[in-house]
Motif scaffolding. Structure first.
Motif, PDB file in Angstrom:
ATOM      1  N   LEU A   1      -9.584   0.855   9.204  1.00  0.00           N
ATOM      2  CA  LEU A   1      -8.587   1.897   9.024  1.00  0.00           C
ATOM      3  C   LEU A   1      -9.145   2.982   8.109  1.00  0.00           C
ATOM      4  CD1 LEU A   1      -6.886  -0.435  10.208  1.00  0.00           C
ATOM      5  CD2 LEU A   1      -5.036   0.256   8.698  1.00  0.00           C
TER       6      LEU A   1
ATOM      7  N   VAL B   1      -0.136  -1.127   6.284  1.00  0.00           N
ATOM      8  CA  VAL B   1      -0.295   0.270   6.663  1.00  0.00           C
ATOM      9  C   VAL B   1       0.666   0.636   7.781  1.00  0.00           C
ATOM     10  CG1 VAL B   1      -1.899   1.952   7.664  1.00  0.00           C
ATOM     11  CG2 VAL B   1      -2.669   0.383   5.864  1.00  0.00           C
ATOM     12  N   CYS B   2       0.804  -0.240   8.776  1.00  0.00           N
ATOM     13  CA  CYS B   2       1.729   0.044   9.877  1.00  0.00           C
ATOM     14  C   CYS B   2       3.181   0.039   9.398  1.00  0.00           C
ATOM     15  CB  CYS B   2       1.530  -0.965  10.999  1.00  0.00           C
ATOM     16  SG  CYS B   2      -0.053  -0.793  11.858  1.00  0.00           S
TER      17      CYS B   2
ATOM     18  N   VAL C   1      -6.474   6.908  10.322  1.00  0.00           N
ATOM     19  CA  VAL C   1      -5.070   6.883   9.931  1.00  0.00           C
ATOM     20  C   VAL C   1      -4.445   8.264  10.098  1.00  0.00           C
ATOM     21  CG1 VAL C   1      -3.480   6.475   8.013  1.00  0.00           C
ATOM     22  CG2 VAL C   1      -5.440   4.955   8.361  1.00  0.00           C
TER      23      VAL C   1
ATOM     24  N   ALA D   1       4.103   1.018   6.399  1.00  0.00           N
ATOM     25  CA  ALA D   1       4.262   2.298   5.711  1.00  0.00           C
ATOM     26  C   ALA D   1       4.468   3.436   6.696  1.00  0.00           C
ATOM     27  CB  ALA D   1       3.027   2.569   4.846  1.00  0.00           C
TER      28      ALA D   1
ATOM     29  N   ILE E   1      -5.477   5.499   1.847  1.00  0.00           N
ATOM     30  CA  ILE E   1      -4.689   4.292   1.602  1.00  0.00           C
ATOM     31  C   ILE E   1      -4.969   3.831   0.185  1.00  0.00           C
ATOM     32  CG2 ILE E   1      -4.313   1.879   2.280  1.00  0.00           C
ATOM     33  CD1 ILE E   1      -5.446   2.710   5.073  1.00  0.00           C
TER      34      ILE E   1
ATOM     35  N   VAL F   1       0.832  -1.201   0.000  1.00  0.00           N
ATOM     36  CA  VAL F   1       0.000   0.000   0.000  1.00  0.00           C
ATOM     37  C   VAL F   1       0.865   1.249   0.000  1.00  0.00           C
ATOM     38  CG1 VAL F   1      -1.831  -1.186   1.291  1.00  0.00           C
ATOM     39  CG2 VAL F   1      -0.125   0.178   2.531  1.00  0.00           C
ATOM     40  N   GLU F   2       0.237   2.336  -0.371  1.00  0.00           N
ATOM     41  CA  GLU F   2       0.832   3.663  -0.169  1.00  0.00           C
ATOM     42  C   GLU F   2      -0.134   4.466   0.681  1.00  0.00           C
ATOM     43  OE1 GLU F   2       2.669   7.598  -2.468  1.00  0.00           O
ATOM     44  OE2 GLU F   2       2.218   5.769  -3.619  1.00  0.00           O
ATOM     45  N   VAL F   3       0.406   5.088   1.734  1.00  0.00           N
ATOM     46  CA  VAL F   3      -0.413   5.845   2.674  1.00  0.00           C
ATOM     47  C   VAL F   3      -0.032   7.311   2.591  1.00  0.00           C
ATOM     48  CG1 VAL F   3      -1.130   6.097   5.074  1.00  0.00           C
ATOM     49  CG2 VAL F   3      -0.487   3.845   4.203  1.00  0.00           C
TER      50      VAL F   3
ATOM     51  N   LEU G   1     -10.617  -2.005   6.188  1.00  0.00           N
ATOM     52  CA  LEU G   1     -10.640  -0.590   5.830  1.00  0.00           C
ATOM     53  C   LEU G   1     -11.987   0.108   6.013  1.00  0.00           C
ATOM     54  CD1 LEU G   1      -8.506  -0.544   2.553  1.00  0.00           C
ATOM     55  CD2 LEU G   1      -7.766  -0.236   4.918  1.00  0.00           C
TER      56      LEU G   1
END
Length: 796
Positions: free
Chosen positions: A775, A759-760, A780, A762, A657, A648-650, A693
């Motif tokens: 999330l 996510v964590c 976030v 990232a 996300i 992923v990209e946050v 999510l």
């Protein structure tokens, strides 16, 4: 990387098992020829609507139905006072410490959740029935409500049941507490985590529904309903409504999805059956989507504190878990099993953990009953384990993939500290394949470069395991099940050589009509198109335990194998008699019986079937006909496994996300139909991503549901689900004749922690080590807002 479907005619008979042939169910479903419960129209049919409580917790001072009764077109109105049947829903799984409380099908003294049933209206038209429900007046004395399991277990919580002090439904544990505590004392590192596995609302395409018709002269009652297990519903309903089981038919037409929520015996279907007997006319009830949100058994609902003990060299020494589980207002059918034996027994994951202890306290709350939802206990366990393993790797500064590899179980069968024995596995293969598909080393380089640019990429792993096909029945009974977990089948040759296979499972989208026909065709050596599969009707099937827990192929499919084997052996005797040789001199291959050493002397099994019904020339003492019944009780669970990885990209500034990749490598043993396996993985991942999510039931402090429609409860759309790259390894199970393991729940079990771990990962520069699901962007953003990070990765 998807599997290409094939037309059955394109597949050689010898390759029918394991081929990705097209699902035979789909044409009817896609063209509108399928029959759902609401499609059933019967002469003189009435419609049912149910008066439900507006409040989550209240004493009932009075119910006035007079205005509804006076409406033109209203046929009947009844409340709990009018019932002359037991009218209480049973619990199908018992625990030593379980507090059983009454679960009335119509509340008479107190309501305990918003949506609790109070009265039933039977009317000539559907909308008239709903209008009449609106005329029923209820006098409530509103009581304090509690929806959080920890709050429900507090000393000052409002009491829900007189028979359950402190709102405690049960107090359960598994594992060795002393040995686990000692392991933690000796460990070099202890990593802890508080997490919530939120309540989820099932969202099947088709809401629950029932049509009941009663024949008073024969005292025969038929209920067509959205069920995953017709025989179990028949058994339970017969007691609830006091109707002889052998005079009660339960039939599942086409069912638009279940995900566990249509396993359970609800009040509504019993009320429909009672209504049909009262008015002696067919009656139909179709739940609205709002009703399902209020009343369908929800899933998950855990609050957990968990710890993992590891040494400096990266070896896991122990796991300690303390969970408070939300059971809702009443005990649903299999509710006690889900946060106990379907949860605690899976806490070893894929890892060789020497000691584990798990304690679970079940809490009554003012939400709908909580029961099995796709995965049922296993997603909750896998989430705990995979989050802890990820955090332990971070604590030690180790790569999360290699930390997993170091602690994998390597020898099978493997007995865990929490009472189960893994049948087979090769856990490194899916990990290696997932890393290869990700180009993992290249990703880590890109991740570092992106952080220099102020972009935050992350990868999250989920090395999951699942337990499918709960068995054997003796063990299930010892654990508290009030039913056997075997499966039955009847395979019948017709005189023309075609076959009907009856099986006690009850599919609702899984593709049973296709895969079971593949099994029987393969075993008997006949054309796939010559096999019809029948399930889901208690008048057609001898007995059956239904479809849930990814059991259908491993247990139901194996029952079909056993019946087919019996047919082959009887056919061998007939063939040997007609070929005038001893049965041991007859070989069977691809449907043909031939004499050993003289392959030109042969007879096909379909010709044998014809001879069995002619009965002109059978072995002495043999009965005519060719059919066989089997009740198959497996010797053990099966344990599919795999590795899923999300990239992923946050955006810390917005909390948004975006998925870059989603890789799934699963091992479900031998695959009957790879295309159906792929479809099950896709669907499961979609639900797992939904939990990670978007999804979650939310309640006001007074127990009012805030997420009571799809406007408020976010079911992800197709564009919000990542494209999936799937692959598989194959490690056959040694505990069933097909070597299969189960796939229906794998994606749902694997996906949530893969996404949260990504996510964590990232957000590691922000010191974010955990965020509770779902999330959402705001969640976030709040997790990152307290820390700013320089473009070189250092904190400002």
């Amino acid at each position: 990387m998807g599997v290409e479907s094939k037309d059955a005619a394109e597949v050689d008979a010898a390759d029918i098992l394991g081929s990705a042939i097209e699902r035979r169910e789909d044409p009817a479903l896609l063209t509108g020829d399928a029959e759902y419960t609401d499609d059933i129209q019967l002469p003189r049919m009435c419609h049912v609507a149910i008066k439900r409580s507006r409040h989550a917790h209240a004493a009932i001072e009075g119910i006035d139905t007079s205005a509804a009764e006076e409406m033109d077109g209203v046929v009947d109105v009844f409340t709990a006072e009018d019932l002359d049947v037991p009218g209480k829903l049973p619990v199908g799984w018992l625990l030593d410490t379980l507090k059983q409380v009454d679960h009335p099908i119509l509340a008479s003294e107190r309501v305990r959740y918003q949506g609790d049933a109070l009265a039933v209206v039977v009317a000539e038209e559907r909308y008239l029935a709903h209008d009449a429900v609106g005329r029923i007046e209820v006098d409530y004395d509103i009581l304090d409500a509690v929806t959080d399991p920890a709050d429900a277990l507090a000393d000052d919580a409002p009491a829900l049941h007189d028979d359950a002090a402190g709102n405690v439904a049960f107090d359960w544990e598994i594992g060795d507490r002393e040995a686990t505590d000692a392991a933690f004392e000796d460990a070099d590192h202890v990593v802890g985590l508080d997490l919530e596995n939120q309540l989820l609302i099932p969202n099947a395409m088709e809401p629950r529904a029932a049509v009941a018709e009663y024949n008073p002269s024969e005292n025969e009652l038929a209920v067509h309903m959205t069920t995953q297990n017709p025989h179990l519903h028949r058994l339970l309903m017969s007691g609830v409504i006091d109707h002889p089981e052998h005079k009660l038919r339960v039939r599942a037409p086409d069912v638009g999805g279940g995900f566990g929520s249509k396993i359970h015996h609800y009040a509504d279907e019993a009320l429909v059956a009672i209504a049909a007997k009262r008015v002696e006319r067919p009656v139909k009830w179709q739940a609205t989507r709002t009703e399902t949100y209020l009343t369908d058994a929800q899933g998950r609902g855990h609050q957990t504190h968990a710890e993992i003990a590891v040494d400096d060299d990266g070896t896991i020494q122990g796991l300690r878990v303390d969970t408070k589980a939300n059971l809702g207002a009443y005990l649903s059918t299999f509710a006690p099993s889900v946060p106990t034996y379907l949860y605690g027994t899976l806490l070893s994951g894929q890892y060789d953990i020497p000691t584990i202890h798990c304690a679970v306290e079940g809490a009554f709350t003012n939400v709908p009953p909580v029961d099995a939802y796709r995965g049922a206990g296993r997603p909750e366990a896998s989430f705990v384990v995979e989050r802890l393993v990820t955090l332990a790797a971070r604590e030690l500064g180790e790569d999360p993939a290699e930390f997993r590899r170091q602690n994998f179980v390597r020898e099978f069968p493997h007995e865990t500290p929490v009472a189960v024995v893994y049948d087979s596995g090769d856990y490194e293969k899916p990990l290696d394949r997932a890393l290869e598909m990700l180009d993992y080393e290249e990703f880590r380089e890109r991740q570092a470069e992106a952080r220099e640019e102020g972009r935050y990429l992350g990868v999250g792993f989920s090395a999951y395991i699942e337990a499918c096909g709960l068995a054997p029945s003796e063990l299930a009974g010892q654990l508290g099940a009030q039913a056997g977990l075997w499966e039955s089948s009847l395979v019948r040759f017709h005189p023309s050589g075609t076959v009907t296979a009856y099986v006690g499972t009850s599919g609702h989208g899984q593709g049973h009509q296709t895969t079971f026909a593949q099994i029987v065709a393969n075993e008997l050596g006949i054309d796939y198109d010559d096999v019809e599969v029948v399930e889901g009707d208690t008048d057609e099937i001898p007995q059956g335990m239904g479809t849930y827990g990814s059991r259908s192929a491993a247990v139901g499919g194996s029952a079909l194998v056993k019946s087919s084997e019996k047919l082959v052996e009887k056919s061998r005797e007939i063939a040997a008699h007609q070929l005038e040789v001893a049965s041991e001199d007859v070989e069977f291959e691809r449907g043909e019986f031939s004499v050993t050493g003289a392959p030109d002397r042969s007879i096909h099994i379909q010709a044998v079937a014809q001879q069995s019904y002619l009965a002109h020339d059978l072995p002495e003492g043999m009965e005519p006909g060719l059919e066989a019944t089997s009740f198959y009780d497996p010797e053990n669970f099966v344990f599919p496994f795999g590795v899923h990885a999300a990239v992923v990209e946050v955006d810390p500034a917005s909390g948004e996300i975006d998925f870059e990749r989603y890789v799934a490598v699963d091992d479900v043993g031998n695959q009957i139909n790879p295309k159906i396996v792929e479809g099950q993985i896709h669907g499961g991942v979609a639900q797992g991503v939904g939990q990670a999510l978007y999804e979650g039931a939310e309640y006001e402090s007074n127990g009012q549901l805030l997420t009571g429609s799809m406007q408020d409860y976010t079911v992800p759309k197709a564009v919000q689900i990542p494209s999936m790259e799937t692959d598989s390894t194959v490690t056959p199970s040694p505990v069933n004749p097909l070597g299969v393991k189960g796939v229906g729940e794998a994606g749902t079990i694997a996906a949530p922690q893969a996404v949260v771990n990504a996510v964590c990962d990232a957000l590691e520069p922000f010191d974010v080590d955990h965020i509770d699901m779902p999330l959402k962007a705001e969640t976030v953003w709040r997790a990152t807002s307290e820390t700013t990070v320089a473009t070189d990765g250092g904190e400002e």
